[in-house]
Enzyme design. Sequence first.
Site, PDB file in Angstrom:
ATOM      1  N   GLU A  40       0.829  -1.116  -0.255  1.00  0.00           N
ATOM      2  CA  GLU A  40      -0.179  -0.024   0.043  1.00  0.00           C
ATOM      3  C   GLU A  40       0.947   1.107  -0.129  1.00  0.00           C
ATOM      4  O   GLU A  40       1.415   1.386   0.933  1.00  0.00           O
ATOM      5  CB  GLU A  40      -0.924   0.013   1.165  1.00  0.00           C
ATOM      6  CG  GLU A  40      -2.000  -1.139   1.173  1.00  0.00           C
ATOM      7  CD  GLU A  40      -3.190  -0.871   0.158  1.00  0.00           C
ATOM      8  OE1 GLU A  40      -3.104   0.271  -0.471  1.00  0.00           O
ATOM      9  OE2 GLU A  40      -3.625  -2.061  -0.276  1.00  0.00           O
ATOM     10  N   THR A  99      -3.873   9.282   1.769  1.00  0.00           N
ATOM     11  CA  THR A  99      -5.295  10.033   1.177  1.00  0.00           C
ATOM     12  C   THR A  99      -5.878  11.347   1.278  1.00  0.00           C
ATOM     13  O   THR A  99      -6.987  11.779   1.201  1.00  0.00           O
ATOM     14  CB  THR A  99      -6.650   9.017   1.684  1.00  0.00           C
ATOM     15  OG1 THR A  99      -6.525   9.161   3.051  1.00  0.00           O
ATOM     16  CG2 THR A  99      -6.290   7.517   1.240  1.00  0.00           C
ATOM     17  N   ARG A 153     -13.381   6.274   4.802  1.00  0.00           N
ATOM     18  CA  ARG A 153     -13.655   4.926   4.553  1.00  0.00           C
ATOM     19  C   ARG A 153     -13.887   4.587   5.981  1.00  0.00           C
ATOM     20  O   ARG A 153     -13.801   5.042   6.856  1.00  0.00           O
ATOM     21  CB  ARG A 153     -12.479   4.191   4.091  1.00  0.00           C
ATOM     22  CG  ARG A 153     -11.253   4.326   4.857  1.00  0.00           C
ATOM     23  CD  ARG A 153     -10.121   3.488   4.145  1.00  0.00           C
ATOM     24  NE  ARG A 153      -8.874   3.500   4.948  1.00  0.00           N
ATOM     25  CZ  ARG A 153      -8.104   2.651   5.616  1.00  0.00           C
ATOM     26  NH1 ARG A 153      -8.681   1.400   5.683  1.00  0.00           N
ATOM     27  NH2 ARG A 153      -6.903   2.835   6.187  1.00  0.00           N
TER      28      ARG A 153
END
Length: 480
Positions: free
Chosen positions: A251, A286, A441
């Site tokens: 990631e 993000t 999220r």
Amino acid sequence: MHAIEPIYQPMLLAGTPADADRVIEVRNPFSGALVGSVPQAEKRQIRAAFAAAARFRPKLSRRERSDILLGTARAIASNQDRLARLITAETGLCLKDSLHETRRACDVWSFAAHALIQNDGEIYPGDIGGNPHARRIFSMRTPLAGVIAAITPFNHPLNLVSHKLAPAIATNNRVVLKPSEQTPLTALALGRILREQGLPDGMLSIVTGTPHDLGDCVFTDEDAELVTFTGSVRVGHQIAERAGYRRLVLELGGNDPFIVLADADVDRAAQLAVQGAVRHSGQRCTAVKRALVVEELADRFAERALHHMQQLSTGDPSDPSVDLGTVISEDAAQLIARRVDGAVAAGARLLLGGEPRGAFCPPTLLDHVPPACELVAEETFGPVLPIIRCNNDIEEIVMTANATRFGLSAAICSNRLDHVTRLIEGLAVGSVNVWEVPGYRTELTPFGGIKQSGLGHKEGIVEAMRSFTQVKTYSLPWPV
């Protein structure tokens, strides 16, 4: 300032405290004060950690695993203030952000506990196709045969560690964790909580050290079957090149666009953009990295973004009223400043900002940012909101948003369903949020990117549990 007494924390090798000849000092990015120190592991200790994990065979029942996971969630909640202040001391993040992280980590552990009680197998009929048989085929998920090597970054020292450990424990796996050398104390505090909750010693080792000293040994050990890494693209590429024949879950970074279309409520969009750019000091993969705003709204958007950014409170990160702490280091702040200066030299207008002071990077707003300048072509990890003006053309906006090697997440501010659906389909990213920041999220949902933003399974509790298991099938005679 709320001071923390400097502490020394040993590593955990198969649950046993371990020291080394040298130590790494952890200093508060805001004050420079010594927060604590940890051992600089030797390569032989890394080998010993993997060997101990390989010898151990976890046999925890689902009920036992659930009890450990739920107990860990409760312990984090009951120690929330202490853990948050430790995070703030290690990272320089404001206490508000650190408290938010502890709440997210509680979700990770409780969601994993609930996910493991779900049936993880499937049943397939055998009496189909050209050669039907009176059988049933069953699938089941089993732990990995080898050990999980987990490597985590500095920016979420509790939550990202939790995202590696909770799914591994839920699936009866063994882990050797190497947290960032900049923020190891929080990971070790979590390791102590897990021991107190009854986690068998052989299931977890937490080793500390710098990449310079440890080299490749954490992700090339002979007993490491899967490497799960969250961090930079550069390091992710190194792992992919050197890890050899083993499973990888990478990631990596993001360059997340925040798209504002012509029908948007400008003030609402500006408030969201500022929140998405500066929260957690902008140090999230993000975070809003680029605001793509249609030309007809851009002046008003810039005005409202400036207003909201000027309301931010800065200062001592341990003060509960402060909205913005530091970035991780003075070097990181200087890199951000150089990129901002480069954007201004290329034609951008600096609406708010200033020179960094140590590791403190002031909230920064720029307008008329050229899309090709380094500030927005690369992942800039700091509290910066660059505005890129766009024509009111969906296809052109998609092209601008996708003109990056990253593909993690995006946000859209619009109420027009036709435009929103075109953007969702066209954006080359792993997730899209409408009227929310790119990073929204839950800890349960799949999360990850495409292109240079990730490789392998996504994160999120359910996806991680899948990636940390093997599928085995078996068949039985079964009457038709």
